[in-house]
Scaffold this motif. Structure first.
Motif, short mmCIF file in Angstrom:
data_model
loop_
_atom_site.label_atom_id
_atom_site.label_comp_id
_atom_site.label_asym_id
_atom_site.label_seq_id
_atom_site.Cartn_x
_atom_site.Cartn_y
_atom_site.Cartn_z
N LEU A 492 13.39 -1.14 13.61
CA LEU A 492 13.37 -2.56 13.22
C LEU A 492 12.06 -3.23 13.65
N SER A 493 11.52 -2.83 14.81
CA SER A 493 10.25 -3.41 15.27
C SER A 493 9.10 -2.96 14.37
N TYR A 494 9.12 -1.69 13.91
CA TYR A 494 8.10 -1.22 12.96
C TYR A 494 8.20 -1.99 11.64
N MET A 495 9.44 -2.24 11.20
CA MET A 495 9.64 -3.01 9.97
C MET A 495 9.03 -4.40 10.10
N ASP A 496 9.26 -5.04 11.25
CA ASP A 496 8.68 -6.37 11.50
C ASP A 496 7.16 -6.34 11.42
N ILE A 497 6.57 -5.31 12.06
CA ILE A 497 5.11 -5.19 12.07
C ILE A 497 4.58 -5.11 10.64
N PHE A 498 5.20 -4.28 9.80
CA PHE A 498 4.74 -4.14 8.41
C PHE A 498 4.90 -5.45 7.65
N LEU A 499 6.00 -6.16 7.89
CA LEU A 499 6.22 -7.43 7.20
C LEU A 499 5.14 -8.45 7.57
N TYR A 500 4.84 -8.58 8.87
CA TYR A 500 3.84 -9.56 9.31
C TYR A 500 2.43 -9.17 8.87
N LEU A 501 2.14 -7.86 8.86
CA LEU A 501 0.84 -7.42 8.33
C LEU A 501 0.71 -7.82 6.86
N GLY A 502 1.79 -7.62 6.11
CA GLY A 502 1.77 -7.98 4.68
C GLY A 502 1.55 -9.47 4.47
N LEU A 503 2.23 -10.29 5.27
CA LEU A 503 2.07 -11.74 5.14
C LEU A 503 0.63 -12.16 5.46
N LEU A 504 0.03 -11.50 6.45
CA LEU A 504 -1.36 -11.79 6.81
C LEU A 504 -2.28 -11.57 5.61
N PHE A 505 -2.08 -10.43 4.90
CA PHE A 505 -2.90 -10.14 3.73
C PHE A 505 -2.60 -11.09 2.58
N LEU A 506 -1.34 -11.46 2.44
CA LEU A 506 -0.96 -12.38 1.36
C LEU A 506 -1.61 -13.75 1.54
N PHE A 507 -1.66 -14.23 2.79
CA PHE A 507 -2.26 -15.53 3.07
C PHE A 507 -3.76 -15.54 2.79
N CYS A 508 -4.39 -14.37 2.80
CA CYS A 508 -5.84 -14.30 2.57
C CYS A 508 -6.21 -14.55 1.11
N ILE A 509 -5.27 -14.27 0.19
CA ILE A 509 -5.61 -14.30 -1.24
C ILE A 509 -6.12 -15.68 -1.69
N PRO A 510 -5.41 -16.80 -1.40
CA PRO A 510 -5.94 -18.09 -1.86
C PRO A 510 -7.30 -18.43 -1.26
N PHE A 511 -7.54 -18.02 0.00
CA PHE A 511 -8.82 -18.32 0.64
C PHE A 511 -9.97 -17.56 -0.03
#
Length: 529
Positions: A492-511
Protein backbone atom coordinates in the motif's frame (compact mmCIF):
# COMPACT_ATOMS: atom_id res chain seq x y z
CA UNK A 1 30.78 22.05 -19.78
CA UNK A 2 34.37 20.86 -19.96
CA UNK A 3 35.05 22.49 -23.31
CA UNK A 4 38.14 24.52 -23.92
CA UNK A 5 37.71 28.28 -24.20
CA UNK A 6 38.96 27.95 -27.78
CA UNK A 7 38.16 24.88 -29.87
CA UNK A 8 41.06 23.95 -32.11
CA UNK A 9 40.57 21.97 -35.33
CA UNK A 10 43.89 20.20 -34.69
CA UNK A 11 42.03 17.98 -32.20
CA UNK A 12 40.09 16.37 -35.08
CA UNK A 13 41.15 12.75 -35.57
CA UNK A 14 40.74 10.37 -38.52
CA UNK A 15 40.72 6.63 -39.16
CA UNK A 16 42.03 4.23 -36.51
CA UNK A 17 42.89 6.92 -33.92
CA UNK A 18 39.35 8.37 -34.03
CA UNK A 19 37.82 4.89 -33.71
CA UNK A 20 39.97 4.10 -30.65
CA UNK A 21 39.24 7.49 -29.02
CA UNK A 22 35.48 7.10 -29.65
CA UNK A 23 35.44 3.57 -28.17
CA UNK A 24 37.47 4.75 -25.14
CA UNK A 25 35.21 7.73 -24.45
CA UNK A 26 31.98 5.72 -24.90
CA UNK A 27 33.38 2.97 -22.63
CA UNK A 28 34.10 5.55 -19.92
CA UNK A 29 30.65 7.14 -20.27
CA UNK A 30 29.14 3.63 -20.05
CA UNK A 31 31.19 2.86 -16.92
CA UNK A 32 29.81 5.97 -15.24
CA UNK A 33 26.16 5.43 -16.24
CA UNK A 34 26.09 1.66 -15.63
CA UNK A 35 27.43 2.27 -12.12
CA UNK A 36 24.56 4.68 -11.42
CA UNK A 37 21.97 1.90 -11.89
CA UNK A 38 23.85 -1.41 -11.45
CA UNK A 39 23.68 -1.27 -7.64
CA UNK A 40 19.86 -0.92 -7.57
CA UNK A 41 19.22 -4.65 -7.97
CA UNK A 42 21.97 -5.52 -5.45
CA UNK A 43 20.60 -3.37 -2.61
CA UNK A 44 18.82 -6.25 -0.89
CA UNK A 45 22.00 -8.38 -0.95
CA UNK A 46 24.04 -5.47 0.42
CA UNK A 47 21.50 -4.98 3.20
CA UNK A 48 21.85 -8.64 4.17
CA UNK A 49 25.64 -8.98 4.07
CA UNK A 50 26.42 -5.56 5.60
CA UNK A 51 23.55 -5.56 8.13
CA UNK A 52 22.12 -2.25 6.88
CA UNK A 53 18.61 -0.80 6.85
CA UNK A 54 16.83 0.26 3.64
CA UNK A 55 17.41 3.89 4.60
CA UNK A 56 21.16 3.32 5.10
CA UNK A 57 21.64 1.28 1.93
CA UNK A 58 19.99 4.03 -0.16
CA UNK A 59 23.13 6.09 0.60
CA UNK A 60 25.06 3.73 -1.71
CA UNK A 61 23.16 5.35 -4.59
CA UNK A 62 22.81 8.89 -3.22
CA UNK A 63 26.49 9.30 -2.19
CA UNK A 64 27.53 8.51 -5.77
CA UNK A 65 24.96 10.94 -7.22
CA UNK A 66 25.87 13.76 -4.80
CA UNK A 67 29.59 13.40 -5.64
CA UNK A 68 28.65 13.58 -9.34
CA UNK A 69 26.69 16.78 -8.77
CA UNK A 70 29.52 18.42 -6.81
CA UNK A 71 32.24 17.59 -9.36
CA UNK A 72 30.32 18.34 -12.61
CA UNK A 73 30.52 22.16 -12.28
CA UNK A 74 34.28 21.86 -11.58
CA UNK A 75 35.23 19.74 -14.62
CA UNK A 76 35.84 22.73 -16.87
CA UNK A 77 38.37 24.26 -14.48
CA UNK A 78 40.04 20.94 -13.69
CA UNK A 79 40.45 20.11 -17.41
CA UNK A 80 41.96 23.53 -17.95
CA UNK A 81 44.28 23.27 -14.96
CA UNK A 82 45.72 19.79 -15.55
CA UNK A 83 45.13 19.24 -19.26
CA UNK A 84 42.18 17.24 -20.49
CA UNK A 85 44.06 14.00 -21.17
CA UNK A 86 45.71 13.95 -17.72
CA UNK A 87 42.47 14.87 -15.96
CA UNK A 88 40.46 12.27 -17.88
CA UNK A 89 43.04 9.56 -17.14
CA UNK A 90 43.19 10.57 -13.45
CA UNK A 91 39.37 10.42 -13.25
CA UNK A 92 39.38 6.88 -14.68
CA UNK A 93 42.08 5.82 -12.19
CA UNK A 94 40.16 7.35 -9.23
CA UNK A 95 36.98 5.63 -10.44
CA UNK A 96 38.72 2.25 -10.91
CA UNK A 97 40.57 2.27 -7.56
CA UNK A 98 37.38 3.36 -5.75
CA UNK A 99 35.51 0.48 -7.49
CA UNK A 100 38.03 -2.00 -6.06
CA UNK A 101 37.65 -0.47 -2.58
CA UNK A 102 33.82 -0.61 -2.85
CA UNK A 103 34.04 -4.34 -3.54
CA UNK A 104 36.25 -4.81 -0.46
CA UNK A 105 34.07 -2.70 1.89
CA UNK A 106 33.16 -4.51 5.11
CA UNK A 107 30.61 -2.02 6.51
CA UNK A 108 27.84 0.00 4.87
CA UNK A 109 29.52 3.33 5.66
CA UNK A 110 32.85 2.17 4.19
CA UNK A 111 30.95 1.32 1.02
CA UNK A 112 29.19 4.71 1.04
CA UNK A 113 32.53 6.55 1.49
CA UNK A 114 34.16 4.72 -1.44
CA UNK A 115 31.03 5.23 -3.57
CA UNK A 116 31.39 8.98 -2.95
CA UNK A 117 35.03 8.87 -4.14
CA UNK A 118 33.93 6.76 -7.12
CA UNK A 119 31.33 9.44 -7.91
CA UNK A 120 33.99 12.19 -7.85
CA UNK A 121 35.86 10.30 -10.58
CA UNK A 122 32.70 9.29 -12.43
CA UNK A 123 31.20 12.77 -12.71
CA UNK A 124 34.14 13.85 -14.83
CA UNK A 125 33.96 10.78 -17.10
CA UNK A 126 30.54 11.64 -18.51
CA UNK A 127 31.23 15.31 -19.20
CA UNK A 128 34.80 14.95 -20.48
CA UNK A 129 33.98 11.88 -22.63
CA UNK A 130 31.37 13.93 -24.48
CA UNK A 131 33.82 16.77 -25.10
CA UNK A 132 36.53 14.39 -26.34
CA UNK A 133 34.17 12.67 -28.79
CA UNK A 134 32.78 16.00 -30.06
CA UNK A 135 36.20 17.53 -30.72
CA UNK A 136 37.59 14.38 -32.37
CA UNK A 137 35.11 14.73 -35.25
CA UNK A 138 35.06 17.49 -37.90
CA UNK A 139 32.20 20.00 -37.59
CA UNK A 140 30.05 18.40 -40.32
CA UNK A 141 30.19 14.99 -38.58
CA UNK A 142 29.53 16.13 -35.02
CA UNK A 143 25.87 15.14 -35.27
CA UNK A 144 27.03 11.55 -35.81
CA UNK A 145 29.49 11.87 -32.91
CA UNK A 146 26.66 12.92 -30.59
CA UNK A 147 24.46 10.09 -31.88
CA UNK A 148 27.20 7.57 -30.95
CA UNK A 149 27.60 9.19 -27.53
CA UNK A 150 23.81 9.44 -27.06
CA UNK A 151 23.29 5.74 -27.76
CA UNK A 152 26.00 4.95 -25.21
CA UNK A 153 24.15 7.09 -22.67
CA UNK A 154 20.91 5.20 -23.40
CA UNK A 155 22.45 1.69 -23.31
CA UNK A 156 24.04 2.34 -19.88
CA UNK A 157 20.86 2.39 -17.77
CA UNK A 158 19.61 -0.63 -19.80
CA UNK A 159 22.72 -2.69 -19.08
CA UNK A 160 22.96 -1.80 -15.39
CA UNK A 161 20.05 -3.66 -13.73
CA UNK A 162 20.21 -6.99 -15.68
CA UNK A 163 24.03 -7.07 -15.54
CA UNK A 164 23.93 -6.33 -11.81
CA UNK A 165 21.23 -8.96 -11.34
CA UNK A 166 23.19 -11.65 -13.20
CA UNK A 167 26.36 -10.92 -11.21
CA UNK A 168 24.53 -10.91 -7.86
CA UNK A 169 22.69 -14.18 -8.64
CA UNK A 170 25.72 -16.07 -9.97
CA UNK A 171 28.58 -14.52 -7.95
CA UNK A 172 28.18 -11.93 -5.18
CA UNK A 173 27.54 -8.18 -4.99
CA UNK A 174 31.24 -7.06 -4.76
CA UNK A 175 31.71 -8.26 -8.35
CA UNK A 176 29.44 -5.49 -9.65
CA UNK A 177 32.36 -3.21 -8.70
CA UNK A 178 35.19 -5.57 -9.70
CA UNK A 179 34.01 -5.71 -13.35
CA UNK A 180 35.06 -2.04 -13.63
CA UNK A 181 38.72 -2.94 -13.03
CA UNK A 182 39.76 -4.44 -16.43
CA UNK A 183 37.73 -1.83 -18.34
CA UNK A 184 39.23 0.99 -16.25
CA UNK A 185 42.81 -0.23 -16.79
CA UNK A 186 42.34 -0.57 -20.58
CA UNK A 187 40.58 2.84 -20.78
CA UNK A 188 43.44 4.50 -18.83
CA UNK A 189 46.11 3.07 -21.16
CA UNK A 190 44.14 4.02 -24.30
CA UNK A 191 43.53 7.55 -22.94
CA UNK A 192 47.22 8.15 -22.23
CA UNK A 193 48.17 6.74 -25.65
CA UNK A 194 45.59 8.35 -27.94
CA UNK A 195 43.69 11.26 -26.34
CA UNK A 196 45.20 14.73 -26.83
CA UNK A 197 44.73 17.88 -24.74
CA UNK A 198 43.75 21.18 -26.37
CA UNK A 199 46.09 24.15 -25.92
CA UNK A 200 44.35 26.24 -23.31
CA UNK A 201 44.68 29.93 -22.75
CA UNK A 202 45.38 31.33 -19.32
CA UNK A 203 45.14 28.85 -16.44
CA UNK A 204 43.46 29.78 -13.19
CA UNK A 205 45.87 29.79 -10.28
CA UNK A 206 45.01 27.68 -7.24
CA UNK A 207 44.31 30.82 -5.20
CA UNK A 208 41.84 32.03 -7.84
CA UNK A 209 39.71 28.89 -7.60
CA UNK A 210 36.42 29.40 -5.80
CA UNK A 211 37.21 26.97 -2.97
CA UNK A 212 34.75 28.74 -0.69
CA UNK A 213 32.01 28.31 -3.32
CA UNK A 214 32.82 24.59 -3.64
CA UNK A 215 32.71 24.22 0.17
CA UNK A 216 29.39 26.08 0.41
CA UNK A 217 27.89 23.94 -2.38
CA UNK A 218 29.04 20.73 -0.65
CA UNK A 219 27.72 21.97 2.74
CA UNK A 220 24.33 22.87 1.24
CA UNK A 221 23.85 19.60 -0.70
CA UNK A 222 25.40 17.29 1.91
CA UNK A 223 23.39 18.69 4.83
CA UNK A 224 20.17 18.66 2.85
CA UNK A 225 20.76 15.06 1.76
CA UNK A 226 21.39 13.95 5.37
CA UNK A 227 18.15 15.65 6.46
CA UNK A 228 16.19 13.87 3.72
CA UNK A 229 17.75 10.49 4.48
CA UNK A 230 17.59 10.56 8.29
CA UNK A 231 14.67 12.91 8.97
CA UNK A 232 12.15 10.06 9.20
CA UNK A 233 14.12 7.84 11.60
CA UNK A 234 15.42 10.79 13.67
CA UNK A 235 11.95 12.35 14.12
CA UNK A 236 12.62 15.30 11.82
CA UNK A 237 12.88 18.70 13.53
CA UNK A 238 12.47 17.28 17.03
CA UNK A 239 16.08 16.13 16.61
CA UNK A 240 18.83 18.70 17.37
CA UNK A 241 21.20 17.34 14.68
CA UNK A 242 18.52 17.65 11.99
CA UNK A 243 17.80 21.24 13.10
CA UNK A 244 21.52 22.12 13.03
CA UNK A 245 21.98 20.64 9.55
CA UNK A 246 18.84 22.44 8.31
CA UNK A 247 20.43 25.76 9.37
CA UNK A 248 23.78 24.78 7.75
CA UNK A 249 21.97 23.79 4.54
CA UNK A 250 19.98 27.04 4.36
CA UNK A 251 23.04 29.20 5.11
CA UNK A 252 25.12 27.15 2.66
CA UNK A 253 22.59 27.85 -0.12
CA UNK A 254 22.23 31.53 0.78
CA UNK A 255 25.99 32.24 0.91
CA UNK A 256 26.67 30.03 -2.14
CA UNK A 257 24.29 32.15 -4.23
CA UNK A 258 25.80 35.38 -2.82
CA UNK A 259 29.36 34.12 -3.43
CA UNK A 260 28.71 33.01 -7.03
CA UNK A 261 27.06 36.32 -7.91
CA UNK A 262 29.97 38.35 -6.51
CA UNK A 263 33.16 36.29 -7.09
CA UNK A 264 35.28 37.00 -10.17
CA UNK A 265 35.76 33.32 -11.06
CA UNK A 266 32.53 31.54 -9.98
CA UNK A 267 32.35 27.75 -10.23
CA UNK A 268 28.71 28.10 -11.29
CA UNK A 269 27.60 31.09 -13.37
CA UNK A 270 24.17 31.92 -11.92
CA UNK A 271 23.72 34.76 -14.40
CA UNK A 272 22.41 32.35 -17.07
CA UNK A 273 19.31 31.76 -14.91
CA UNK A 274 18.02 35.16 -16.03
CA UNK A 275 16.68 33.23 -19.05
CA UNK A 276 13.08 32.20 -18.24
CA UNK A 277 13.14 29.03 -20.36
CA UNK A 278 16.27 27.83 -18.56
CA UNK A 279 14.65 28.49 -15.18
CA UNK A 280 11.65 26.34 -16.15
CA UNK A 281 13.94 23.72 -17.74
CA UNK A 282 16.03 23.44 -14.57
CA UNK A 283 12.88 22.73 -12.51
CA UNK A 284 11.64 20.22 -15.11
CA UNK A 285 15.07 18.50 -15.17
CA UNK A 286 14.87 18.16 -11.40
CA UNK A 287 11.39 16.58 -11.60
CA UNK A 288 12.48 14.29 -14.47
CA UNK A 289 15.47 13.11 -12.38
CA UNK A 290 13.11 12.61 -9.45
CA UNK A 291 10.88 10.33 -11.54
CA UNK A 292 13.65 8.60 -13.51
CA UNK A 293 15.91 7.61 -10.59
CA UNK A 294 13.01 7.25 -8.14
CA UNK A 295 11.20 4.64 -10.27
CA UNK A 296 14.47 2.87 -11.15
CA UNK A 297 15.01 2.55 -7.39
CA UNK A 298 11.50 1.53 -6.30
CA UNK A 299 10.66 -1.11 -8.97
CA UNK A 300 13.59 -3.51 -8.19
CA UNK A 301 13.02 -3.09 -4.41
CA UNK A 302 9.30 -3.93 -4.83
CA UNK A 303 9.88 -6.96 -7.08
CA UNK A 304 12.60 -8.42 -4.84
CA UNK A 305 11.31 -7.69 -1.32
CA UNK A 306 7.56 -8.21 -1.99
CA UNK A 307 7.36 -10.54 -4.99
CA UNK A 308 10.50 -12.53 -4.09
CA UNK A 309 12.10 -12.20 -7.53
CA UNK A 310 15.79 -12.81 -8.17
CA UNK A 311 18.04 -9.80 -8.81
CA UNK A 312 18.40 -10.83 -12.50
CA UNK A 313 14.62 -10.96 -13.04
CA UNK A 314 14.23 -7.59 -11.28
CA UNK A 315 16.86 -6.08 -13.59
CA UNK A 316 15.49 -7.63 -16.79
CA UNK A 317 12.05 -6.18 -16.03
CA UNK A 318 13.40 -2.68 -16.79
CA UNK A 319 14.99 -3.63 -20.14
CA UNK A 320 11.87 -3.09 -22.35
CA UNK A 321 11.46 0.39 -20.85
CA UNK A 322 15.09 1.29 -21.62
CA UNK A 323 14.88 -0.09 -25.18
CA UNK A 324 11.78 2.06 -25.69
CA UNK A 325 13.75 5.15 -24.60
CA UNK A 326 16.56 4.27 -27.07
CA UNK A 327 13.98 3.77 -29.84
CA UNK A 328 12.30 7.10 -29.06
CA UNK A 329 15.45 9.27 -28.94
CA UNK A 330 16.19 9.55 -32.72
CA UNK A 331 12.47 10.03 -33.47
CA UNK A 332 12.20 12.86 -30.93
CA UNK A 333 15.38 14.43 -32.37
CA UNK A 334 13.81 14.46 -35.86
CA UNK A 335 10.54 15.92 -34.54
CA UNK A 336 12.43 18.78 -32.82
CA UNK A 337 14.46 19.48 -35.98
CA UNK A 338 11.21 19.62 -37.98
CA UNK A 339 9.95 22.36 -35.67
CA UNK A 340 7.56 20.49 -33.36
CA UNK A 341 7.39 22.66 -30.19
CA UNK A 342 9.38 21.10 -27.34
CA UNK A 343 6.66 22.17 -24.88
CA UNK A 344 4.14 19.82 -26.52
CA UNK A 345 6.60 16.91 -26.42
CA UNK A 346 7.47 17.57 -22.76
CA UNK A 347 3.76 17.87 -21.83
CA UNK A 348 3.11 14.54 -23.60
CA UNK A 349 6.08 13.04 -21.73
CA UNK A 350 4.71 14.16 -18.35
CA UNK A 351 1.27 12.77 -19.30
CA UNK A 352 2.87 9.41 -20.27
CA UNK A 353 4.69 9.30 -16.95
CA UNK A 354 1.43 10.02 -15.09
CA UNK A 355 -0.27 7.13 -16.98
CA UNK A 356 2.66 4.82 -16.04
CA UNK A 357 2.57 5.71 -12.33
CA UNK A 358 -1.23 5.52 -12.08
CA UNK A 359 -1.19 2.18 -13.92
CA UNK A 360 1.45 0.83 -11.51
CA UNK A 361 -0.67 2.10 -8.60
CA UNK A 362 -3.62 0.07 -9.93
CA UNK A 363 -1.82 -3.23 -10.59
CA UNK A 364 0.30 -3.47 -7.42
CA UNK A 365 -0.51 -6.45 -5.19
CA UNK A 366 1.61 -8.83 -3.07
CA UNK A 367 1.66 -11.22 -6.08
CA UNK A 368 1.64 -9.06 -9.25
CA UNK A 369 3.18 -10.84 -12.26
CA UNK A 370 5.74 -9.49 -14.76
CA UNK A 371 3.09 -9.60 -17.53
CA UNK A 372 1.07 -6.99 -15.59
CA UNK A 373 4.04 -4.60 -15.40
CA UNK A 374 5.26 -4.94 -19.02
CA UNK A 375 3.01 -2.33 -20.64
CA UNK A 376 3.18 0.23 -17.81
CA UNK A 377 7.00 0.11 -18.08
CA UNK A 378 6.77 0.56 -21.88
CA UNK A 379 4.69 3.71 -21.21
CA UNK A 380 7.45 4.80 -18.77
CA UNK A 381 9.97 4.42 -21.61
CA UNK A 382 7.79 6.53 -23.92
CA UNK A 383 7.54 9.21 -21.22
CA UNK A 384 11.28 9.36 -20.58
CA UNK A 385 11.99 9.45 -24.33
CA UNK A 386 9.63 12.41 -24.69
CA UNK A 387 11.23 14.23 -21.72
CA UNK A 388 15.01 13.81 -22.01
CA UNK A 389 16.09 15.77 -25.12
CA UNK A 390 13.08 18.17 -25.36
CA UNK A 391 13.59 19.43 -21.78
CA UNK A 392 17.28 20.08 -22.45
CA UNK A 393 16.73 21.76 -25.85
CA UNK A 394 13.87 23.83 -24.42
CA UNK A 395 16.09 24.95 -21.52
CA UNK A 396 18.82 26.10 -23.91
CA UNK A 397 16.57 27.61 -26.60
CA UNK A 398 17.07 31.19 -25.38
CA UNK A 399 20.84 30.96 -24.76
CA UNK A 400 23.83 31.72 -27.00
CA UNK A 401 27.52 30.81 -27.18
CA UNK A 402 29.23 30.12 -23.86
CA UNK A 403 25.92 30.37 -21.98
CA UNK A 404 24.68 27.17 -23.70
CA UNK A 405 27.37 25.09 -21.97
CA UNK A 406 26.66 26.76 -18.63
CA UNK A 407 22.93 26.17 -19.04
CA UNK A 408 23.57 22.52 -19.96
CA UNK A 409 25.62 22.16 -16.75
CA UNK A 410 22.62 23.39 -14.75
CA UNK A 411 20.16 20.94 -16.35
CA UNK A 412 22.58 18.02 -15.91
CA UNK A 413 23.28 18.94 -12.30
CA UNK A 414 19.60 19.37 -11.44
CA UNK A 415 18.70 16.07 -13.09
CA UNK A 416 21.21 14.30 -10.81
CA UNK A 417 20.02 16.25 -7.76
CA UNK A 418 16.42 15.36 -8.56
CA UNK A 419 17.42 11.69 -8.52
CA UNK A 420 19.12 12.05 -5.13
CA UNK A 421 16.12 13.83 -3.65
CA UNK A 422 13.75 11.31 -5.22
CA UNK A 423 15.45 8.28 -3.68
CA UNK A 424 15.76 9.97 -0.27
CA UNK A 425 12.14 11.13 -0.17
CA UNK A 426 10.79 7.79 -1.48
CA UNK A 427 12.63 5.77 1.22
CA UNK A 428 11.31 8.16 3.89
CA UNK A 429 7.71 7.92 2.70
CA UNK A 430 7.80 4.13 2.23
CA UNK A 431 8.60 3.89 5.97
CA UNK A 432 6.03 6.53 6.97
CA UNK A 433 3.16 5.31 4.79
CA UNK A 434 3.97 1.70 5.73
CA UNK A 435 3.57 2.51 9.45
CA UNK A 436 0.28 4.32 8.82
CA UNK A 437 -1.17 1.48 6.73
CA UNK A 438 -0.04 -1.12 9.28
CA UNK A 439 -1.87 0.72 12.09
CA UNK A 440 -5.00 1.02 9.92
CA UNK A 441 -4.95 -2.65 8.89
CA UNK A 442 -4.47 -3.87 12.47
CA UNK A 443 -7.41 -1.70 13.57
CA UNK A 444 -9.63 -3.74 11.21
CA UNK A 445 -8.44 -7.09 12.59
CA UNK A 446 -11.11 -7.75 15.21
CA UNK A 447 -10.64 -11.15 16.86
CA UNK A 448 -14.40 -11.43 17.42
CA UNK A 449 -15.01 -11.43 13.64
CA UNK A 450 -15.71 -14.87 12.17
CA UNK A 451 -13.43 -14.35 9.16
CA UNK A 452 -10.45 -13.53 11.42
CA UNK A 453 -11.12 -16.55 13.67
CA UNK A 454 -11.47 -18.87 10.65
CA UNK A 455 -8.17 -17.65 9.24
CA UNK A 456 -6.40 -18.16 12.59
CA UNK A 457 -7.86 -21.65 13.05
CA UNK A 458 -6.88 -22.63 9.49
CA UNK A 459 -3.27 -21.48 10.06
CA UNK A 460 -3.16 -23.11 13.51
CA UNK A 461 -4.48 -26.40 12.07
CA UNK A 462 -1.78 -26.32 9.41
CA UNK A 463 0.97 -26.00 12.04
CA UNK A 464 -0.61 -28.67 14.29
CA UNK A 465 -0.62 -31.07 11.32
CA UNK A 466 3.15 -30.51 11.06
CA UNK A 467 3.61 -31.70 14.66
CA UNK A 468 3.52 -28.44 16.67
CA UNK A 469 1.58 -28.19 19.94
CA UNK A 470 -1.67 -26.11 19.85
CA UNK A 471 -0.05 -23.23 21.83
CA UNK A 472 3.03 -22.98 19.58
CA UNK A 473 0.86 -23.46 16.49
CA UNK A 474 -1.32 -20.50 17.58
CA UNK A 475 1.74 -18.29 18.14
CA UNK A 476 3.01 -19.21 14.67
CA UNK A 477 -0.43 -18.48 13.18
CA UNK A 478 -0.30 -14.98 14.72
CA UNK A 479 3.21 -14.47 13.26
CA UNK A 480 2.00 -15.48 9.77
CA UNK A 481 -0.89 -13.00 10.02
CA UNK A 482 1.49 -10.29 11.27
CA UNK A 483 3.83 -10.94 8.32
CA UNK A 484 0.88 -10.71 5.92
CA UNK A 485 -0.17 -7.36 7.44
CA UNK A 486 3.39 -5.97 7.14
CA UNK A 487 3.64 -7.12 3.53
CA UNK A 488 0.25 -5.65 2.61
CA UNK A 489 1.03 -2.33 4.35
CA UNK A 490 4.32 -2.12 2.41
CA UNK A 491 2.50 -2.74 -0.90
CA UNK A 492 0.00 0.00 0.00
CA UNK A 493 2.91 2.39 0.72
CA UNK A 494 4.42 1.63 -2.73
CA UNK A 495 1.00 2.32 -4.28
CA UNK A 496 0.88 5.70 -2.51
CA UNK A 497 4.37 6.58 -3.77
CA UNK A 498 3.37 5.85 -7.38
CA UNK A 499 0.16 7.85 -7.03
CA UNK A 500 1.95 10.93 -5.63
CA UNK A 501 4.71 10.69 -8.26
CA UNK A 502 2.01 10.64 -10.93
CA UNK A 503 0.25 13.69 -9.49
CA UNK A 504 3.58 15.55 -9.42
CA UNK A 505 4.02 14.93 -13.16
CA UNK A 506 0.39 15.79 -13.90
CA UNK A 507 0.71 19.17 -12.15
CA UNK A 508 3.71 20.00 -14.36
CA UNK A 509 1.70 19.85 -17.61
CA UNK A 510 -0.11 23.25 -17.36
CA UNK A 511 3.12 24.98 -16.29
CA UNK A 512 5.17 23.60 -19.20
CA UNK A 513 2.51 24.71 -21.72
CA UNK A 514 2.90 28.31 -20.48
CA UNK A 515 6.60 28.42 -21.40
CA UNK A 516 7.64 30.79 -24.20
CA UNK A 517 8.64 29.04 -27.41
CA UNK A 518 12.40 29.23 -28.09
CA UNK A 519 13.36 31.74 -30.78
CA UNK A 520 16.17 29.62 -32.17
CA UNK A 521 16.90 25.96 -32.58
CA UNK A 522 19.56 24.38 -30.44
CA UNK A 523 21.92 21.93 -32.08
CA UNK A 524 21.43 18.35 -30.92
CA UNK A 525 25.07 18.11 -29.86
CA UNK A 526 24.51 20.99 -27.42
CA UNK A 527 21.30 19.42 -26.12
CA UNK A 528 22.95 16.13 -25.20
CA UNK A 529 25.04 17.63 -22.37
Amino acid sequence: MAKAPVVHDDLVEYGFRRTVITITAVLCALLEIVDTTIVNVALNNMRGSLGASLTDVAWVITAYAIANVIVIPMTSWLSQQFGRRNYFAASIIIFTVASFMCGNASTIWELVAFRFIQGLGGGALLVTAQTIITESYPMEKRGMAQAIYGMGVIVGPTLGPPLGGYIVDHFSWPYIFYINLPIGIVATLLTLSFVRSPKYGEKLKANQVDWIGIGLLAAFIGSLQYILEHGQQDDWFNNSRICTLAVISFLGLFFFIWRELNYKYPIVNLGVLKDSNLRVGVVMSFIMGFGLYGTTFIVPIYTQSILGWTATDAGLLLVPSSITVAFMMPMIGKLIQRGVPQTYLVALGFLSFFIFTYWMHDIMTPDTGSEHMFWPLIVRGLGLGLLFVPITTLSLSGLKGKSIGEGAAFTGMMRQLGGSFGIAIITTFIARFGQEHRVNLIAHLDQTRVAVQDRLHTLQGGFISKGFSPEIALRKAYKVMDFGITKQSTVLSYMDIFLYLGLLFLFCIPFILLVKKGKKKVAMNEAMH
